[in-house]
Design a protein around this motif. Structure first.
Motif, PDB file in Angstrom:
ATOM      1  N   ILE A  75       0.853  -1.198   0.000  1.00 32.41           N
ATOM      2  CA  ILE A  75       0.000   0.000   0.000  1.00 32.41           C
ATOM      3  C   ILE A  75       0.886   1.245   0.000  1.00 32.41           C
ATOM      4  CG2 ILE A  75      -1.699   1.334   1.324  1.00 32.41           C
ATOM      5  CD1 ILE A  75      -2.703  -1.295   2.493  1.00 32.41           C
ATOM      6  N   ASP A  76       0.512   2.228  -0.831  1.00 34.79           N
ATOM      7  CA  ASP A  76       1.242   3.499  -0.878  1.00 34.79           C
ATOM      8  C   ASP A  76       0.241   4.650  -0.797  1.00 34.79           C
ATOM      9  OD1 ASP A  76       3.984   4.788  -1.537  1.00 34.79           O
ATOM     10  OD2 ASP A  76       2.598   5.795  -2.898  1.00 34.79           O
ATOM     11  N   ILE A  77       0.537   5.653   0.028  1.00 30.58           N
ATOM     12  CA  ILE A  77      -0.368   6.800   0.148  1.00 30.58           C
ATOM     13  C   ILE A  77      -0.182   7.705  -1.067  1.00 30.58           C
ATOM     14  CG2 ILE A  77      -1.037   8.773   1.578  1.00 30.58           C
ATOM     15  CD1 ILE A  77       0.244   7.340   3.964  1.00 30.58           C
ATOM     16  N   ASP A  78      -1.267   8.041  -1.725  1.00 25.72           N
ATOM     17  CA  ASP A  78      -1.190   8.873  -2.933  1.00 25.72           C
ATOM     18  C   ASP A  78      -0.875  10.330  -2.564  1.00 25.72           C
ATOM     19  OD1 ASP A  78      -1.859   6.711  -4.561  1.00 25.72           O
ATOM     20  OD2 ASP A  78      -4.014   7.040  -4.251  1.00 25.72           O
ATOM     21  N   ASN A  79      -0.009  10.928  -3.378  1.00 26.33           N
ATOM     22  CA  ASN A  79       0.283  12.371  -3.257  1.00 26.33           C
ATOM     23  C   ASN A  79       0.674  12.795  -1.840  1.00 26.33           C
ATOM     24  OD1 ASN A  79      -0.447  12.753  -6.009  1.00 26.33           O
ATOM     25  ND2 ASN A  79      -2.602  12.711  -5.370  1.00 26.33           N
ATOM     26  N   PHE A  80       1.372  11.911  -1.160  1.00 24.78           N
ATOM     27  CA  PHE A  80       1.720  12.230   0.225  1.00 24.78           C
ATOM     28  C   PHE A  80       2.685  13.423   0.293  1.00 24.78           C
ATOM     29  CE2 PHE A  80       4.291  11.555   4.116  1.00 24.78           C
ATOM     30  CZ  PHE A  80       3.279  11.722   5.042  1.00 24.78           C
ATOM     31  N   LYS A  81       3.566  13.534  -0.680  1.00 29.17           N
ATOM     32  CA  LYS A  81       4.518  14.647  -0.700  1.00 29.17           C
ATOM     33  C   LYS A  81       3.801  15.995  -0.737  1.00 29.17           C
ATOM     34  CE  LYS A  81       8.506  16.496  -3.229  1.00 29.17           C
ATOM     35  NZ  LYS A  81       7.986  17.847  -3.294  1.00 29.17           N
ATOM     36  N   SER A  82       2.738  16.058  -1.523  1.00 29.90           N
ATOM     37  CA  SER A  82       2.017  17.343  -1.627  1.00 29.90           C
ATOM     38  C   SER A  82       1.321  17.687  -0.317  1.00 29.90           C
ATOM     39  CB  SER A  82       0.992  17.285  -2.769  1.00 29.90           C
ATOM     40  OG  SER A  82      -0.023  16.346  -2.483  1.00 29.90           O
ATOM     41  N   ASN A 116       2.559  16.944   2.684  1.00 28.12           N
ATOM     42  CA  ASN A 116       3.644  17.501   3.502  1.00 28.12           C
ATOM     43  C   ASN A 116       3.976  18.921   3.082  1.00 28.12           C
ATOM     44  OD1 ASN A 116       4.385  15.707   5.517  1.00 28.12           O
ATOM     45  ND2 ASN A 116       5.625  14.469   4.148  1.00 28.12           N
ATOM     46  N   ASP A 117       4.086  19.133   1.769  1.00 26.79           N
ATOM     47  CA  ASP A 117       4.478  20.452   1.260  1.00 26.79           C
ATOM     48  C   ASP A 117       3.423  21.512   1.551  1.00 26.79           C
ATOM     49  OD1 ASP A 117       6.786  19.329   0.324  1.00 26.79           O
ATOM     50  OD2 ASP A 117       6.120  19.165  -1.761  1.00 26.79           O
ATOM     51  N   SER A 118       2.159  21.109   1.487  1.00 27.72           N
ATOM     52  CA  SER A 118       1.070  22.081   1.656  1.00 27.72           C
ATOM     53  C   SER A 118       0.725  22.347   3.112  1.00 27.72           C
ATOM     54  CB  SER A 118      -0.192  21.590   0.927  1.00 27.72           C
ATOM     55  OG  SER A 118       0.063  21.380  -0.438  1.00 27.72           O
ATOM     56  N   TYR A 119       0.786  21.293   3.942  1.00 29.15           N
ATOM     57  CA  TYR A 119       0.276  21.423   5.315  1.00 29.15           C
ATOM     58  C   TYR A 119       1.353  21.270   6.396  1.00 29.15           C
ATOM     59  CZ  TYR A 119      -4.213  20.896   2.951  1.00 29.15           C
ATOM     60  OH  TYR A 119      -5.287  21.059   2.115  1.00 29.15           O
ATOM     61  N   GLY A 120       2.554  20.817   5.997  1.00 33.49           N
ATOM     62  CA  GLY A 120       3.634  20.656   6.972  1.00 33.49           C
ATOM     63  C   GLY A 120       3.763  19.219   7.447  1.00 33.49           C
ATOM     64  N   HIS A 121       4.898  18.958   8.055  1.00 30.80           N
ATOM     65  CA  HIS A 121       5.218  17.577   8.432  1.00 30.80           C
ATOM     66  C   HIS A 121       4.411  17.080   9.628  1.00 30.80           C
ATOM     67  CE1 HIS A 121       8.362  17.283   5.495  1.00 30.80           C
ATOM     68  NE2 HIS A 121       8.888  18.404   5.910  1.00 30.80           N
ATOM     69  N   TYR A 122       3.993  17.987  10.491  1.00 28.17           N
ATOM     70  CA  TYR A 122       3.162  17.544  11.608  1.00 28.17           C
ATOM     71  C   TYR A 122       1.865  16.923  11.089  1.00 28.17           C
ATOM     72  CZ  TYR A 122      -0.088  17.716  15.507  1.00 28.17           C
ATOM     73  OH  TYR A 122      -1.027  17.369  16.445  1.00 28.17           O
ATOM     74  N   ASN A 161      -9.854  20.002   5.152  1.00 29.10           N
ATOM     75  CA  ASN A 161      -9.861  20.013   3.684  1.00 29.10           C
ATOM     76  C   ASN A 161      -9.101  18.845   3.053  1.00 29.10           C
ATOM     77  OD1 ASN A 161     -11.312  22.407   3.716  1.00 29.10           O
ATOM     78  ND2 ASN A 161      -9.450  23.658   3.788  1.00 29.10           N
ATOM     79  N   ILE A 162      -8.354  18.129   3.861  1.00 29.51           N
ATOM     80  CA  ILE A 162      -7.520  17.052   3.301  1.00 29.51           C
ATOM     81  C   ILE A 162      -8.379  15.853   2.919  1.00 29.51           C
ATOM     82  CG2 ILE A 162      -5.778  15.298   3.867  1.00 29.51           C
ATOM     83  CD1 ILE A 162      -4.279  17.318   5.413  1.00 29.51           C
ATOM     84  N   CYS A 163      -8.161  15.359   1.706  1.00 26.66           N
ATOM     85  CA  CYS A 163      -8.744  14.090   1.269  1.00 26.66           C
ATOM     86  C   CYS A 163      -7.591  13.163   0.913  1.00 26.66           C
ATOM     87  CB  CYS A 163      -9.649  14.284   0.050  1.00 26.66           C
ATOM     88  SG  CYS A 163     -11.114  15.260   0.401  1.00 26.66           S
ATOM     89  N   VAL A 164      -7.619  11.959   1.406  1.00 27.67           N
ATOM     90  CA  VAL A 164      -6.519  11.029   1.116  1.00 27.67           C
ATOM     91  C   VAL A 164      -7.040   9.816   0.361  1.00 27.67           C
ATOM     92  CG1 VAL A 164      -5.116  11.705   3.092  1.00 27.67           C
ATOM     93  CG2 VAL A 164      -6.771   9.863   3.339  1.00 27.67           C
ATOM     94  N   SER A 165      -6.138   9.205  -0.379  1.00 28.31           N
ATOM     95  CA  SER A 165      -6.433   7.946  -1.062  1.00 28.31           C
ATOM     96  C   SER A 165      -5.161   7.112  -1.064  1.00 28.31           C
ATOM     97  CB  SER A 165      -6.892   8.201  -2.499  1.00 28.31           C
ATOM     98  OG  SER A 165      -5.857   8.795  -3.253  1.00 28.31           O
ATOM     99  N   ILE A 166      -5.325   5.831  -1.359  1.00 24.84           N
ATOM    100  CA  ILE A 166      -4.167   4.935  -1.378  1.00 24.84           C
ATOM    101  C   ILE A 166      -4.176   4.122  -2.662  1.00 24.84           C
ATOM    102  CG2 ILE A 166      -3.822   4.708   1.107  1.00 24.84           C
ATOM    103  CD1 ILE A 166      -5.522   2.186   1.046  1.00 24.84           C
ATOM    104  N   SER A 167      -2.984   3.716  -3.072  1.00 27.87           N
ATOM    105  CA  SER A 167      -2.842   2.756  -4.168  1.00 27.87           C
ATOM    106  C   SER A 167      -2.460   1.419  -3.560  1.00 27.87           C
ATOM    107  CB  SER A 167      -1.772   3.218  -5.148  1.00 27.87           C
ATOM    108  OG  SER A 167      -2.146   4.444  -5.738  1.00 27.87           O
ATOM    109  N   MET A 168      -3.024   0.337  -4.106  1.00 25.53           N
ATOM    110  CA  MET A 168      -2.813  -0.987  -3.521  1.00 25.53           C
ATOM    111  C   MET A 168      -2.470  -2.009  -4.589  1.00 25.53           C
ATOM    112  SD  MET A 168      -6.133  -1.067  -0.991  1.00 25.53           S
ATOM    113  CE  MET A 168      -5.614  -2.542  -0.171  1.00 25.53           C
TER     114      MET A 168
END
Length: 529
Positions: free
Chosen positions: A418-425, A427-433, A497-504
């Protein structure tokens, strides 16, 4: 019983003959007619000799030069030296003792005095080595326990840091080689064998401060931003502070004292361009200087999440050209001098990589002097193992658990990547916390969607593995759909506002884990596209 062997070094054949006549019935005698010949003999068979009788004034290489050479390469650790000379001037006698001579015999020789001086020297030397052996055994026993505890702690740091499990061992080995070459190359730094062992052991804690840095920064595959790099640069002070906050009696331990120097100053550079304190030259403790060079060499020659590995020769060129900062010129020469043995030594390190199972075995055998006795203190024992196998951010199993329990098995069942989609964005948009919160919540959701007999592992960064045990094929498919739906529905109080999805990617099959991972990983990337 074999006779003890003595090497007589004197340019006068008559003097050698006199000594041979006095000693031949009690000892095996080997002769050398000058210092250079003596060094040649000792370089090939010094362990065969119990004693060296050494004249002072000789052509080619005098006795003082021989003593200096023996002292420099620590041959006197196993070899007693008695000077023989007709010159009884106090300055020469003092100089001989200062250079490591054990005793001084004047010419002309008195057979009784020669016998008594030699037998006394050998007896005292034997007693001294017996005591040293006992002390050394005690030291090594304590050092084993130190290394075990440090290994446990450093492996936790390594997992968060996204580095190879070999990094600590490799830095330790390179540090040891550099230090041994350093004391051969210069008298500028006075280091005993004990000091070398202490520094090498303490090097394992050089990055302990990274335990407080967000894993999303530590494991970021792309170039760090200026802000992220400033966060990374705090780890030397954090690590030093962790050691500084230990109880006073522990701070006074030589190991902790050296580890503090290494933690705080292993990113300083010889020209003052390093951090955190901008120290320059030998303001930087030699322990930190050596570990800094070892750390840089290993970082260059191993693969990291943000770079491929450079070859040994490429790494040497980069370091010598100053591309990784300025280092002590003497240490750079030491690095050049050990370069031939570096690759071989590091290959040997790879063969003895301490896995969590090795550590478990060591704990069971040694019980760490009763500190982690499985029977007496099962709770502490299990807590220690829990630290080794658990990802500190998410609470699921970590990569080391996967490497130990699954990678070497012949067959395992049913793997999902499993990999979290667009996880880098995120972090970049909302910060590492916020990024950490997302990973934690997704991990918790995945765990809630599987059975207790299944295994959830944080493989690294934003990637997870699930291994399903004895699951029917229809239930396998159903579980994957439940996981995907549950993650897609997640809401985050920190950022609504965050929506997450995963690739499997999943493979329902029993096979070698490496093959299963490759298939599941390929499916995951197809799903992502």
């Amino acid at each position: 019983m074999d006779k003890q062997k003595i090497l007589i070094v004197d340019d006068s054949e008559m003097n050698r003959d006199l000594l041979v006549e006095i000693l031949k019935n009690q000892y095996d005698i080997v002769e050398a007619n000058n210092g250079a010949e003596a060094i040649t003999i000792l370089s090939q068979q010094r362990k065969d000799f119990s004693l060296l009788l050494l004249d002072i004034f000789m052509p080619e290489m005098d006795g003082f030069e021989v003593l200096t050479y023996i002292n420099k390469y620590h041959w006197d650790d196993n070899l007693a030296v008695i000077m023989i000379s007709a010159d009884n001037s106090p300055s020469n006698i003092k100089r001989a003792y200062d250079l490591g001579a054990f005793d001084y015999i004047s010419r002309p020789f008195d057979s009784t005095i020669v016998h008594r001086r030699i037998s006394n020297t050998m007896l005292l030397y034997a007693r001294q080595h017996y005591l040293e052996k006992i002390i050394t055994q005690q030291f090594h026993e304590q050092e084993k326990n130190n290394k075990l505890m440090i290994s446990i702690l450093s492996h936790i740091v390594e997992f968060r840091n996204g580095e190879s499990g070999l990094h600590i061992l490799r830095v330790n080995a390179i540090t040891n080689l550099l230090l041994k070459k350093l004391i051969q190359q210069t008298d500028q730094y006075v280091l005993s064998e004990t000091d070398i062992a202490l520094i090498s052991t303490a090097s394992s804690l050089h990055d302990i401060g990274k335990i407080s840095i967000s894993s999303s920064i530590l494991n970021k595959p792309a170039r760090l931003t200026d802000q992220e790099f400033e966060v990374i640069k705090t780890h030397p002070i954090i690590g030093a502070k962790m050691l500084q906050d230990l109880p006073t009696e522990q701070q006074e331990s030589p190991l902790v004292s050296v580890a503090y120097e290494i933690c705080r100053w292993h990113h300083e550079r010889y020209d003052g361009s390093g951090y955190p304190d901008g120290l320059k030259g030998d303001e930087i403790p030699i322990a930190a200087q050596v570990v800094a060079l070892a750390d840089v060499y290993d970082a260059l020659t191993t693969e990291r999440c943000y770079k491929e590995a450079y070859s040994h020769n490429q790494a040497l060129k980069m370091i010598l050209r100053g591309e990784c900062g300025a280092f002590n010129p003497i240490l750079l020469q030491c690095l050049i001098n050990i370069s031939d043995m570096l690759e071989t030594e590091l290959k040997n390190v790879a063969k003895i990589q301490p896995t969590p199972q090795n550590i478990r075995n060591m704990i069971e055998k040694k019980n760490i002097n009763g500190i982690l006795d499985r029977n007496k203190d099962p709770l502490s024992y299990e807590k220690t193992l829990h630290l080794l196998y658990t990802d500190p951010l998410t609470g699921v199993y970590n990569r080391r658990y996967y490497d130990e329990h699954f990678v070497n098995q012949q067959d395992i069942e049913n793997m999902v990547v499993i990999d979290i989609d667009n996880f880098k964005s995120i972090n970049d948009s909302y910060g590492h916390y916020v990024g950490d919160c997302v990973i934690q919540k997704i991990a918790k959701t995945i765990v809630s969607c599987v059975r207790k007999i299944d295994t959830v592992i944080r493989y690294g960064g934003d990637e997870f593995i699930i291994i399903f045990c004895c699951i029917p094929s229809d239930l396998f498919k159903k579980r994957l759909k439940i996981i995907r739906t549950s993650v897609n529905m997640l809401e985050f109080d920190e950022c609504p506002n965050i929506c997450v999805s995963i690739s499997m990617g999943g493979i329902y099959k029993t096979d070698n884990p490496i093959k299963l991972f490759k298939i599941a990983d390929d499916f995951m990337y197809k799903d992502k596209k």
